[in-house]
Scaffold this motif. Structure first.
Motif, PDB file in Angstrom:
ATOM      1  N   TYR A 167       8.399  -8.249 -38.928  1.00 13.11           N
ATOM      2  CA  TYR A 167       7.489  -7.153 -39.260  1.00 13.11           C
ATOM      3  C   TYR A 167       6.104  -7.757 -39.493  1.00 13.11           C
ATOM      4  O   TYR A 167       5.976  -8.743 -40.214  1.00 13.11           O
ATOM      5  N   GLY A 227      14.158  -9.274 -38.098  1.00 16.06           N
ATOM      6  CA  GLY A 227      13.351  -9.128 -39.312  1.00 16.06           C
ATOM      7  C   GLY A 227      11.885  -9.471 -39.113  1.00 16.06           C
ATOM      8  O   GLY A 227      11.234  -9.963 -40.033  1.00 16.06           O
ATOM      9  N   ARG A 256       9.666  -0.898 -43.773  1.00 13.42           N
ATOM     10  CA  ARG A 256      10.922  -1.635 -43.550  1.00 13.42           C
ATOM     11  C   ARG A 256      12.101  -0.885 -44.158  1.00 13.42           C
ATOM     12  O   ARG A 256      13.145  -0.731 -43.536  1.00 13.42           O
ATOM     13  N   HIS A 303       4.975 -10.131 -42.643  1.00 11.17           N
ATOM     14  CA  HIS A 303       5.347  -9.652 -43.974  1.00 11.17           C
ATOM     15  C   HIS A 303       6.325 -10.598 -44.665  1.00 11.17           C
ATOM     16  O   HIS A 303       6.232 -10.828 -45.873  1.00 11.17           O
ATOM     17  N   SER A 304       7.238 -11.165 -43.921  1.00 13.14           N
ATOM     18  CA  SER A 304       8.319 -11.980 -44.496  1.00 13.14           C
ATOM     19  C   SER A 304       7.874 -13.318 -45.059  1.00 13.14           C
ATOM     20  O   SER A 304       8.604 -13.932 -45.827  1.00 13.14           O
ATOM     21  N   GLU A 324      15.044   0.617 -41.881  1.00  9.48           N
ATOM     22  CA  GLU A 324      16.382   0.055 -42.043  1.00  9.48           C
ATOM     23  C   GLU A 324      17.357   1.085 -42.585  1.00  9.48           C
ATOM     24  O   GLU A 324      18.519   1.125 -42.180  1.00  9.48           O
ATOM     25  N   GLN A 383      13.486  -5.581 -35.197  1.00 10.69           N
ATOM     26  CA  GLN A 383      14.169  -5.205 -36.436  1.00 10.69           C
ATOM     27  C   GLN A 383      15.362  -6.133 -36.684  1.00 10.69           C
ATOM     28  O   GLN A 383      15.578  -6.580 -37.804  1.00 10.69           O
ATOM     29  N   THR A 385       5.959   3.791 -35.954  1.00 11.49           N
ATOM     30  CA  THR A 385       5.632   3.684 -37.378  1.00 11.49           C
ATOM     31  C   THR A 385       5.136   5.030 -37.906  1.00 11.49           C
ATOM     32  O   THR A 385       5.528   5.463 -38.993  1.00 11.49           O
ATOM     33  N   THR A 394       4.128  -2.070 -45.661  1.00 11.95           N
ATOM     34  CA  THR A 394       5.092  -2.719 -44.775  1.00 11.95           C
ATOM     35  C   THR A 394       6.479  -2.710 -45.413  1.00 11.95           C
ATOM     36  O   THR A 394       7.475  -2.448 -44.739  1.00 11.95           O
ATOM     37  N   VAL A 454       7.166  -3.082 -36.500  1.00 12.57           N
ATOM     38  CA  VAL A 454       8.323  -3.952 -36.341  1.00 12.57           C
ATOM     39  C   VAL A 454       8.267  -4.483 -34.917  1.00 12.57           C
ATOM     40  O   VAL A 454       8.103  -3.713 -33.970  1.00 12.57           O
TER      41      VAL A 454
END
Length: 172
Positions: free
Chosen positions: A88, A86, A149, A105-106, A153, A83, A67, A145, A80
């Motif tokens: 995170y 997804g 991401r 985060h999601s 990505e 990745q 990071t 975050t 992460v």
């Protein structure tokens, strides 16, 4: 819903949060919150995060270093875990502390101040938790975050543009 005691656990895309809870005798446990369940584990949250990172061929220190390299974040950096899946997470306080909780985060739907020093986080499944940090800190962690991401990505998306010579150049 009261937590169930479990002996094994794997962080997945359905994991919402790993919340540090202190016992009356000073030990830190983890309340694992998933989309359909809550359970308790007898280890601190950062240990579970480290084990999840190791499952995906890294470690918590490795992810923190990654990071820093990708986004330059050194304090309370998001990481992460996977990745491709997804996954995170961001810490609520320093990940070096055993009482650090980790939030996915999601799965955050919203957050709101409880009293200026505590924040209620509502997840996409309707459940919520209270964390002992300010809403400004949560907003900052969500934004950091998202930025991490995007940077990661984007880096992965464009990594196929490098030739073998460009990759080997720093080692020559």
């Amino acid at each position: 819903m009261s937590p169930i005691k479990k002996d094994t656990f794997e962080i997945t895309a359905q994991t919402l949060a790993l919340v540090a809870t202190a016992t009356s005798y000073g030990k830190v446990l983890t309340e694992v919150i998933e989309t359909g369940a809550r359970h308790e584990l007898p280890v601190h949250p950062s240990r579970l995060v480290d084990e999840a990172c190791r499952y995906f061929a890294s470690s918590l220190p490795g992810r923190l270093a990654g990071t820093k390299q990708v986004a330059g974040f050194t304090h309370k950096p998001p990481i992460v875990i996977s990745q491709s899946m997804g996954i995170y997470f961001f810490p609520t306080i320093s990940p070096k502390r055993k009482d650090c909780s980790w939030i996915s985060h999601s799965h955050i739907r919203s957050f709101d101040s409880l009293d200026g020093y505590q924040t209620t986080i509502e997840f996409t499944n309707g459940s919520s938790i209270v964390v002992p940090v300010s809403p400004g800190m949560i907003a900052n962690q969500i934004q950091r975050t998202a930025q991490f991401r995007f940077l990661l990505e984007n880096r992965i998306k464009h990594s196929s543009l490098y030739t073998a010579e460009q990759i080997a150049e720093p080692f020559a």
